[in-house]
Design a protein around this motif. Structure first.
Motif, PDB file in Angstrom:
ATOM      1  N   ALA A 103       0.827  -1.209   0.000  1.00  0.00           N
ATOM      2  CA  ALA A 103       0.000   0.000   0.000  1.00  0.00           C
ATOM      3  C   ALA A 103       0.860   1.258   0.000  1.00  0.00           C
ATOM      4  N   LEU A 104       2.096   1.137   0.488  1.00  0.00           N
ATOM      5  CA  LEU A 104       3.009   2.276   0.478  1.00  0.00           C
ATOM      6  C   LEU A 104       3.486   2.533  -0.952  1.00  0.00           C
ATOM      7  N   PRO A 105       3.737   3.795  -1.304  1.00  0.00           N
ATOM      8  CA  PRO A 105       4.247   4.094  -2.650  1.00  0.00           C
ATOM      9  C   PRO A 105       5.557   3.359  -2.896  1.00  0.00           C
ATOM     10  N   SER A 106       5.755   2.884  -4.097  1.00  0.00           N
ATOM     11  CA  SER A 106       6.978   2.156  -4.435  1.00  0.00           C
ATOM     12  C   SER A 106       8.094   3.156  -4.733  1.00  0.00           C
ATOM     13  N   ILE A 148      -2.295  11.547   6.538  1.00  0.00           N
ATOM     14  CA  ILE A 148      -2.903  10.897   5.378  1.00  0.00           C
ATOM     15  C   ILE A 148      -3.911   9.905   5.924  1.00  0.00           C
ATOM     16  N   ALA A 149      -5.155  10.008   5.480  1.00  0.00           N
ATOM     17  CA  ALA A 149      -6.217   9.187   6.065  1.00  0.00           C
ATOM     18  C   ALA A 149      -7.063   8.507   5.003  1.00  0.00           C
ATOM     19  N   PRO A 150      -7.101   7.169   5.011  1.00  0.00           N
ATOM     20  CA  PRO A 150      -7.962   6.444   4.082  1.00  0.00           C
ATOM     21  C   PRO A 150      -9.398   6.335   4.580  1.00  0.00           C
ATOM     22  N   ILE A 151      -9.644   6.835   5.793  1.00  0.00           N
ATOM     23  CA  ILE A 151     -10.994   6.895   6.348  1.00  0.00           C
ATOM     24  C   ILE A 151     -11.180   8.271   6.964  1.00  0.00           C
ATOM     25  N   PHE A 152     -12.434   8.639   7.235  1.00  0.00           N
ATOM     26  CA  PHE A 152     -12.676   9.883   7.967  1.00  0.00           C
ATOM     27  C   PHE A 152     -13.075   9.518   9.383  1.00  0.00           C
ATOM     28  N   ASN A 153     -12.289   9.988  10.336  1.00  0.00           N
ATOM     29  CA  ASN A 153     -12.528   9.716  11.747  1.00  0.00           C
ATOM     30  C   ASN A 153     -12.773  11.042  12.452  1.00  0.00           C
ATOM     31  N   ALA A 196      -6.731  12.421  -2.327  1.00  0.00           N
ATOM     32  CA  ALA A 196      -5.895  11.576  -3.189  1.00  0.00           C
ATOM     33  C   ALA A 196      -6.324  10.133  -2.989  1.00  0.00           C
ATOM     34  N   ASP A 197      -5.961   9.285  -3.924  1.00  0.00           N
ATOM     35  CA  ASP A 197      -6.216   7.860  -3.769  1.00  0.00           C
ATOM     36  C   ASP A 197      -5.166   7.281  -2.822  1.00  0.00           C
ATOM     37  N   THR A 198      -5.582   6.802  -1.686  1.00  0.00           N
ATOM     38  CA  THR A 198      -4.654   6.255  -0.709  1.00  0.00           C
ATOM     39  C   THR A 198      -5.344   5.170   0.103  1.00  0.00           C
ATOM     40  N   SER A 199      -4.583   4.165   0.508  1.00  0.00           N
ATOM     41  CA  SER A 199      -5.152   3.100   1.331  1.00  0.00           C
ATOM     42  C   SER A 199      -4.378   2.908   2.631  1.00  0.00           C
ATOM     43  N   PHE A 200      -3.338   3.713   2.841  1.00  0.00           N
ATOM     44  CA  PHE A 200      -2.592   3.632   4.100  1.00  0.00           C
ATOM     45  C   PHE A 200      -2.769   4.932   4.875  1.00  0.00           C
ATOM     46  N   ALA A 201      -2.580   4.852   6.173  1.00  0.00           N
ATOM     47  CA  ALA A 201      -2.700   6.028   7.037  1.00  0.00           C
ATOM     48  C   ALA A 201      -1.327   6.413   7.559  1.00  0.00           C
ATOM     49  N   LEU A 202      -1.074   7.710   7.587  1.00  0.00           N
ATOM     50  CA  LEU A 202       0.207   8.225   8.076  1.00  0.00           C
ATOM     51  C   LEU A 202      -0.044   9.476   8.889  1.00  0.00           C
ATOM     52  N   THR A 203       0.569   9.542  10.047  1.00  0.00           N
ATOM     53  CA  THR A 203       0.496  10.740  10.875  1.00  0.00           C
ATOM     54  C   THR A 203       1.914  11.107  11.291  1.00  0.00           C
ATOM     55  N   VAL A 204       2.324  12.321  10.963  1.00  0.00           N
ATOM     56  CA  VAL A 204       3.643  12.800  11.344  1.00  0.00           C
ATOM     57  C   VAL A 204       3.459  13.976  12.292  1.00  0.00           C
ATOM     58  N   THR A 205       4.029  13.853  13.482  1.00  0.00           N
ATOM     59  CA  THR A 205       3.911  14.902  14.497  1.00  0.00           C
ATOM     60  C   THR A 205       5.306  15.370  14.906  1.00  0.00           C
ATOM     61  N   ASP A 206       5.350  16.229  15.925  1.00  0.00           N
ATOM     62  CA  ASP A 206       6.634  16.750  16.385  1.00  0.00           C
ATOM     63  C   ASP A 206       7.569  15.644  16.872  1.00  0.00           C
ATOM     64  N   ASP A 207       6.993  14.608  17.451  1.00  0.00           N
ATOM     65  CA  ASP A 207       7.838  13.618  18.121  1.00  0.00           C
ATOM     66  C   ASP A 207       7.900  12.271  17.415  1.00  0.00           C
ATOM     67  N   GLY A 208       7.363  12.159  16.205  1.00  0.00           N
ATOM     68  CA  GLY A 208       7.487  10.868  15.547  1.00  0.00           C
ATOM     69  C   GLY A 208       6.524  10.640  14.416  1.00  0.00           C
ATOM     70  N   LEU A 209       6.387   9.377  14.101  1.00  0.00           N
ATOM     71  CA  LEU A 209       5.573   8.932  12.963  1.00  0.00           C
ATOM     72  C   LEU A 209       4.649   7.815  13.418  1.00  0.00           C
ATOM     73  N   LEU A 210       3.414   7.846  12.927  1.00  0.00           N
ATOM     74  CA  LEU A 210       2.461   6.780  13.179  1.00  0.00           C
ATOM     75  C   LEU A 210       1.980   6.268  11.832  1.00  0.00           C
ATOM     76  N   LEU A 211       2.080   4.960  11.645  1.00  0.00           N
ATOM     77  CA  LEU A 211       1.736   4.345  10.360  1.00  0.00           C
ATOM     78  C   LEU A 211       0.688   3.269  10.572  1.00  0.00           C
ATOM     79  N   SER A 212      -0.322   3.266   9.701  1.00  0.00           N
ATOM     80  CA  SER A 212      -1.338   2.224   9.752  1.00  0.00           C
ATOM     81  C   SER A 212      -1.535   1.682   8.344  1.00  0.00           C
ATOM     82  N   LEU A 213      -1.113   0.441   8.139  1.00  0.00           N
ATOM     83  CA  LEU A 213      -1.264  -0.209   6.841  1.00  0.00           C
ATOM     84  C   LEU A 213      -2.577  -0.976   6.786  1.00  0.00           C
ATOM     85  N   PRO A 214      -3.160  -1.125   5.589  1.00  0.00           N
ATOM     86  CA  PRO A 214      -4.390  -1.919   5.485  1.00  0.00           C
ATOM     87  C   PRO A 214      -4.092  -3.393   5.720  1.00  0.00           C
ATOM     88  N   LEU A 215      -5.113  -4.130   6.097  1.00  0.00           N
ATOM     89  CA  LEU A 215      -4.982  -5.575   6.218  1.00  0.00           C
ATOM     90  C   LEU A 215      -4.867  -6.177   4.819  1.00  0.00           C
TER      91      LEU A 215
END
Length: 263
Positions: A103-106, A148-153, A196-215
């Motif tokens: 799901a991540l860009p190649s 980057i959010a593939p869903i709206f929460n 954009a067309d995306t299926s993975f979630a990414l959150t970048v903050t001051d202290d790090g990165l949070l990644l959520s890949l699809p099943l």
């Protein structure tokens, strides 16, 4: 490329060859210095030096001094990359078995090796919102958020708005379509949103990165979050976000183009 790969495999098949090559790349120039580092037995170190030199991975530019060749430096970098990747996979084997890395860009914007030092945050029976709450907490306390959010929460949206810093959001196009079709759901105008067309979630903050890949079945996983608190991960996450952001379309323009197509 095939020759390069075979050289990498040749180095990795021997712990002594791997250790000696890496040490020389790191600046260990003499045989005595290599022996003093206890990389392997004395005979193994001598054999490794002969083998690496015969394969063109190291050479002797000065008397009794070792240095990597160009290909030796490349192979060393590949070995390091592989070992970092393996360390990340070992953090939580089950996570990588169940999630779709494709799901991540190649590209080289974000690689698995960049996630060294991370951990998986999982929801539990006693804390079913643990992963979601982890994202919320970080969004609420950061001064800058790129998402980057593939869903709206709505909880994430509220956390972004409640935070004191700048926030940007890339929302999946199919999610925006669903929001527009639902009368009681909207994207807050105070959010800087693109689609954009995306299926993975990414959150970048001051202290790090949070990644959520699809099943593996393509569904979004709300139960886990891969969290990395390193400067490298945050930097690479920002690079990935900027690339997606640059290709994404402002939400207002996207909606306007949709309305134009319908008329």
């Amino acid at each position: 490329m095939e020759h390069q790969q075979s050289l990498t495999e040749y180095v990795l098949r021997s712990g002594a060859r791997t250790a000696v090559l890496q040490a020389i790349v790191d600046g260990c120039e003499t045989t005595r210095a290599l022996l003093n580092r206890d990389l392997a037995s004395e005979s193994a170190v001598y054999n490794a030096l002969t083998e690496l030199e015969n394969r063109g991975l190291i050479h002797s530019p000065r008397t009794k001094r070792w240095a990597p060749t160009g290909i030796g430096s490349v192979v060393s970098a590949l070995v390091r990359e592989q070992r970092k990747t393996e360390r990340v996979l070992r953090i939580d084997i089950d996570y990588w078995k169940r999630h779709d890395v494709t799901a991540l860009p190649s590209s080289d914007l974000l690689r698995i090796a960049d996630l060294t030092g991370g951990t998986v945050i999982r929801a539990t029976d006693t804390h079913p919102s643990r992963a979601v709450r982890e994202v919320e907490r970080r969004l609420e306390t950061t001064t800058s958020a790129s998402v980057i959010a593939p869903i709206f929460n709505e909880r994430y949206s509220d956390a972004l708005l409640d935070g004191d810093g700048d926030a940007r959001l890339v929302l999946a196009t199919d999610v925006l379509h669903s929001l527009l079709a639902t009368t009681d759901a909207t994207v807050d105008e105070d959010l800087n949103v693109r689609v954009a067309d995306t299926s993975f979630a990414l959150t970048v903050t001051d202290d790090g990165l949070l990644l959520s890949l699809p099943l593996l079945d393509g569904s979004y996983d709300t139960q886990t979050e891969f969290v990395v608190e390193t400067d490298r991960a945050r930097r690479k996450g920002n690079e990935l976000f900027e690339a997606v952001w640059a290709d994404a379309e402002p939400a207002a323009e996207y909606v306007e183009s949709m309305e134009t197509d319908l008329t």
